[in-house]
Design a protein around this motif. Structure first.
Motif, PDB file in Angstrom:
ATOM      1  N   LEU A   1       0.855  -1.174   0.000  1.00 26.19           N
ATOM      2  CA  LEU A   1       0.000   0.000   0.000  1.00 26.19           C
ATOM      3  C   LEU A   1       0.893   1.226   0.000  1.00 26.19           C
ATOM      4  CD1 LEU A   1      -2.886   1.252   0.417  1.00 26.19           C
ATOM      5  CD2 LEU A   1      -2.373   1.194   2.855  1.00 26.19           C
ATOM      6  N   GLU A   2       0.642   2.137  -0.933  1.00 29.37           N
ATOM      7  CA  GLU A   2       1.445   3.361  -1.026  1.00 29.37           C
ATOM      8  C   GLU A   2       0.526   4.557  -1.211  1.00 29.37           C
ATOM      9  OE1 GLU A   2       4.401   3.151  -4.083  1.00 29.37           O
ATOM     10  OE2 GLU A   2       5.055   1.168  -3.468  1.00 29.37           O
ATOM     11  N   THR A   3       0.858   5.662  -0.558  1.00 26.57           N
ATOM     12  CA  THR A   3       0.171   6.933  -0.798  1.00 26.57           C
ATOM     13  C   THR A   3       1.225   8.005  -0.958  1.00 26.57           C
ATOM     14  OG1 THR A   3      -0.036   7.336   1.587  1.00 26.57           O
ATOM     15  CG2 THR A   3      -1.935   6.356   0.480  1.00 26.57           C
ATOM     16  N   ARG A   4       0.925   8.959  -1.820  1.00 25.77           N
ATOM     17  CA  ARG A   4       1.834  10.101  -1.987  1.00 25.77           C
ATOM     18  C   ARG A   4       1.011  11.318  -2.348  1.00 25.77           C
ATOM     19  NH1 ARG A   4       3.281  10.873  -7.504  1.00 25.77           N
ATOM     20  NH2 ARG A   4       2.580   9.135  -8.797  1.00 25.77           N
ATOM     21  N   ARG A   5       1.599  12.464  -2.137  1.00 26.33           N
ATOM     22  CA  ARG A   5       0.921  13.727  -2.344  1.00 26.33           C
ATOM     23  C   ARG A   5       1.622  14.536  -3.425  1.00 26.33           C
ATOM     24  NH1 ARG A   5      -2.004  16.582   1.329  1.00 26.33           N
ATOM     25  NH2 ARG A   5      -1.225  15.351   3.053  1.00 26.33           N
ATOM     26  N   ASP A   6       0.820  15.221  -4.222  1.00 25.03           N
ATOM     27  CA  ASP A   6       1.321  16.183  -5.199  1.00 25.03           C
ATOM     28  C   ASP A   6       0.447  17.419  -5.040  1.00 25.03           C
ATOM     29  OD1 ASP A   6       2.445  17.563  -7.264  1.00 25.03           O
ATOM     30  OD2 ASP A   6       1.729  16.220  -8.852  1.00 25.03           O
ATOM     31  N   GLY A   7       0.826  18.289  -4.106  1.00 20.38           N
ATOM     32  CA  GLY A   7       0.000  19.458  -3.797  1.00 20.38           C
ATOM     33  C   GLY A   7      -1.282  19.023  -3.107  1.00 20.38           C
ATOM     34  N   SER A   8      -2.419  19.373  -3.695  1.00 20.64           N
ATOM     35  CA  SER A   8      -3.707  18.991  -3.106  1.00 20.64           C
ATOM     36  C   SER A   8      -4.239  17.680  -3.685  1.00 20.64           C
ATOM     37  CB  SER A   8      -4.734  20.105  -3.320  1.00 20.64           C
ATOM     38  OG  SER A   8      -5.019  20.240  -4.699  1.00 20.64           O
ATOM     39  N   VAL A   9      -3.395  16.980  -4.431  1.00 27.45           N
ATOM     40  CA  VAL A   9      -3.788  15.700  -5.023  1.00 27.45           C
ATOM     41  C   VAL A   9      -3.094  14.570  -4.252  1.00 27.45           C
ATOM     42  CG1 VAL A   9      -3.715  14.272  -7.107  1.00 27.45           C
ATOM     43  CG2 VAL A   9      -4.070  16.741  -7.296  1.00 27.45           C
ATOM     44  N   VAL A  10      -3.887  13.582  -3.846  1.00 24.31           N
ATOM     45  CA  VAL A  10      -3.342  12.403  -3.170  1.00 24.31           C
ATOM     46  C   VAL A  10      -3.529  11.212  -4.100  1.00 24.31           C
ATOM     47  CG1 VAL A  10      -3.594  10.830  -1.230  1.00 24.31           C
ATOM     48  CG2 VAL A  10      -3.743  13.287  -0.851  1.00 24.31           C
ATOM     49  N   LEU A  11      -2.440  10.494  -4.315  1.00 23.34           N
ATOM     50  CA  LEU A  11      -2.453   9.309  -5.166  1.00 23.34           C
ATOM     51  C   LEU A  11      -2.227   8.088  -4.272  1.00 23.34           C
ATOM     52  CD1 LEU A  11      -0.014  11.171  -7.350  1.00 23.34           C
ATOM     53  CD2 LEU A  11      -2.184  10.430  -8.289  1.00 23.34           C
ATOM     54  N   GLY A  12      -3.072   7.101  -4.426  1.00 26.15           N
ATOM     55  CA  GLY A  12      -2.946   5.896  -3.620  1.00 26.15           C
ATOM     56  C   GLY A  12      -2.962   4.659  -4.497  1.00 26.15           C
ATOM     57  N   SER A  13      -2.221   3.656  -4.092  1.00 26.41           N
ATOM     58  CA  SER A  13      -2.242   2.385  -4.814  1.00 26.41           C
ATOM     59  C   SER A  13      -2.147   1.239  -3.807  1.00 26.41           C
ATOM     60  CB  SER A  13      -1.106   2.290  -5.832  1.00 26.41           C
ATOM     61  OG  SER A  13       0.137   2.263  -5.173  1.00 26.41           O
ATOM     62  N   ALA A  14      -2.840   0.176  -4.144  1.00 30.70           N
ATOM     63  CA  ALA A  14      -2.802  -1.036  -3.324  1.00 30.70           C
ATOM     64  C   ALA A  14      -2.616  -2.226  -4.252  1.00 30.70           C
ATOM     65  CB  ALA A  14      -4.093  -1.179  -2.537  1.00 30.70           C
ATOM     66  N   GLU A  15      -1.781  -3.138  -3.842  1.00 34.97           N
ATOM     67  CA  GLU A  15      -1.564  -4.353  -4.620  1.00 34.97           C
ATOM     68  C   GLU A  15      -1.584  -5.552  -3.683  1.00 34.97           C
ATOM     69  OE1 GLU A  15       1.263  -4.817  -8.093  1.00 34.97           O
ATOM     70  OE2 GLU A  15       2.298  -5.967  -6.540  1.00 34.97           O
ATOM     71  N   VAL A  16      -2.418  -6.518  -4.015  1.00 37.58           N
ATOM     72  CA  VAL A  16      -2.521  -7.760  -3.261  1.00 37.58           C
ATOM     73  C   VAL A  16      -2.130  -8.885  -4.212  1.00 37.58           C
ATOM     74  CG1 VAL A  16      -4.081  -9.318  -2.044  1.00 37.58           C
ATOM     75  CG2 VAL A  16      -4.372  -6.832  -1.826  1.00 37.58           C
ATOM     76  N   ARG A  17      -1.144  -9.656  -3.806  1.00 37.31           N
ATOM     77  CA  ARG A  17      -0.654 -10.728  -4.677  1.00 37.31           C
ATOM     78  C   ARG A  17      -0.671 -12.049  -3.916  1.00 37.31           C
ATOM     79  NH1 ARG A  17       4.473  -9.378  -7.960  1.00 37.31           N
ATOM     80  NH2 ARG A  17       2.835  -8.218  -8.989  1.00 37.31           N
ATOM     81  N   LEU A  18      -1.292 -13.033  -4.534  1.00 40.90           N
ATOM     82  CA  LEU A  18      -1.329 -14.385  -3.991  1.00 40.90           C
ATOM     83  C   LEU A  18      -0.758 -15.303  -5.065  1.00 40.90           C
ATOM     84  CD1 LEU A  18      -2.251 -15.954  -1.488  1.00 40.90           C
ATOM     85  CD2 LEU A  18      -4.472 -16.238  -2.581  1.00 40.90           C
ATOM     86  N   SER A  19       0.400 -15.865  -4.817  1.00 43.23           N
ATOM     87  CA  SER A  19       1.070 -16.674  -5.843  1.00 43.23           C
ATOM     88  C   SER A  19       0.849 -18.176  -5.651  1.00 43.23           C
ATOM     89  CB  SER A  19       2.568 -16.364  -5.871  1.00 43.23           C
ATOM     90  OG  SER A  19       3.152 -16.639  -4.628  1.00 43.23           O
ATOM     91  N   ARG A  20       0.068 -18.526  -4.636  1.00 43.86           N
ATOM     92  CA  ARG A  20      -0.244 -19.938  -4.397  1.00 43.86           C
ATOM     93  C   ARG A  20      -1.752 -20.114  -4.348  1.00 43.86           C
ATOM     94  NH1 ARG A  20       2.688 -21.571   0.924  1.00 43.86           N
ATOM     95  NH2 ARG A  20       1.570 -23.490   0.462  1.00 43.86           N
ATOM     96  N   ARG A  21      -2.211 -21.257  -4.781  1.00 41.97           N
ATOM     97  CA  ARG A  21      -3.644 -21.561  -4.724  1.00 41.97           C
ATOM     98  C   ARG A  21      -3.993 -22.449  -3.542  1.00 41.97           C
ATOM     99  NH1 ARG A  21      -5.731 -22.760 -10.798  1.00 41.97           N
ATOM    100  NH2 ARG A  21      -5.133 -20.767 -11.672  1.00 41.97           N
ATOM    101  N   ARG A  22      -3.035 -23.180  -3.063  1.00 40.77           N
ATOM    102  CA  ARG A  22      -3.304 -24.147  -2.002  1.00 40.77           C
ATOM    103  C   ARG A  22      -2.391 -23.906  -0.803  1.00 40.77           C
ATOM    104  NH1 ARG A  22      -5.814 -29.253  -4.077  1.00 40.77           N
ATOM    105  NH2 ARG A  22      -6.363 -28.753  -6.217  1.00 40.77           N
ATOM    106  N   PHE A  23      -2.977 -24.061   0.347  1.00 44.58           N
ATOM    107  CA  PHE A  23      -2.241 -23.980   1.600  1.00 44.58           C
ATOM    108  C   PHE A  23      -2.609 -25.224   2.416  1.00 44.58           C
ATOM    109  CE2 PHE A  23      -2.260 -19.684   0.150  1.00 44.58           C
ATOM    110  CZ  PHE A  23      -1.093 -19.112   0.637  1.00 44.58           C
ATOM    111  N   THR A  24      -1.632 -25.836   3.033  1.00 47.67           N
ATOM    112  CA  THR A  24      -1.916 -26.998   3.870  1.00 47.67           C
ATOM    113  C   THR A  24      -2.532 -26.523   5.176  1.00 47.67           C
ATOM    114  OG1 THR A  24       0.218 -26.970   4.993  1.00 47.67           O
ATOM    115  CG2 THR A  24       0.101 -28.174   2.893  1.00 47.67           C
ATOM    116  N   SER A  25      -3.120 -27.440   5.908  1.00 49.81           N
ATOM    117  CA  SER A  25      -3.717 -27.064   7.192  1.00 49.81           C
ATOM    118  C   SER A  25      -2.661 -26.504   8.145  1.00 49.81           C
ATOM    119  CB  SER A  25      -4.453 -28.251   7.817  1.00 49.81           C
ATOM    120  OG  SER A  25      -3.570 -29.332   8.011  1.00 49.81           O
ATOM    121  N   ALA A  26      -1.438 -26.963   8.036  1.00 47.35           N
ATOM    122  CA  ALA A  26      -0.353 -26.439   8.870  1.00 47.35           C
ATOM    123  C   ALA A  26      -0.024 -24.981   8.524  1.00 47.35           C
ATOM    124  CB  ALA A  26       0.891 -27.307   8.720  1.00 47.35           C
TER     125      ALA A  26
END
Length: 87
Positions: free
Chosen positions: A33-58
């Motif tokens: 998650l990143e936010t930055r400001r350019d004067g009165s403008v705020v730019l935000g970005s979020a990235e969620v990455r899941l590179s696996r489909r399966r997880f064991t119970s452990a």
């Protein structure tokens, strides 16, 4: 799987506090998650990455950590002081 969201908000007062950047990861996942400001403008970005489909119970505790991080990132906001604003 990667989900990326970007947003731009204009007219944000210079006194508004921006949330801190967030970068957490674990085996098979990452959240940024990143936010930055350019004067009165705020730019935000979020990235969620899941590179696996399966997880064991452990590995369920790691999967819970992933979802907790996603939930925390989704709840981020820019706090505006509207005490002197006109209706």
């Amino acid at each position: 799987m990667t989900i990326r969201h970007e947003t731009t908000v204009t007219g944000v007062p210079e006194t508004a506090a921006l949330p801190p950047s967030l970068a957490l990861s674990g085996p098979g996942w990452s959240v940024n998650l990143e936010t930055r400001r350019d004067g009165s403008v705020v730019l935000g970005s979020a990235e969620v990455r899941l590179s696996r489909r399966r997880f064991t119970s452990a590995e369920f505790s790691e999967l819970r950590r992933f979802w907790s991080t996603v939930t925390a990132a989704a709840g981020v906001a820019v706090a505006l002081d509207t005490s002197g604003a006109e209706p």
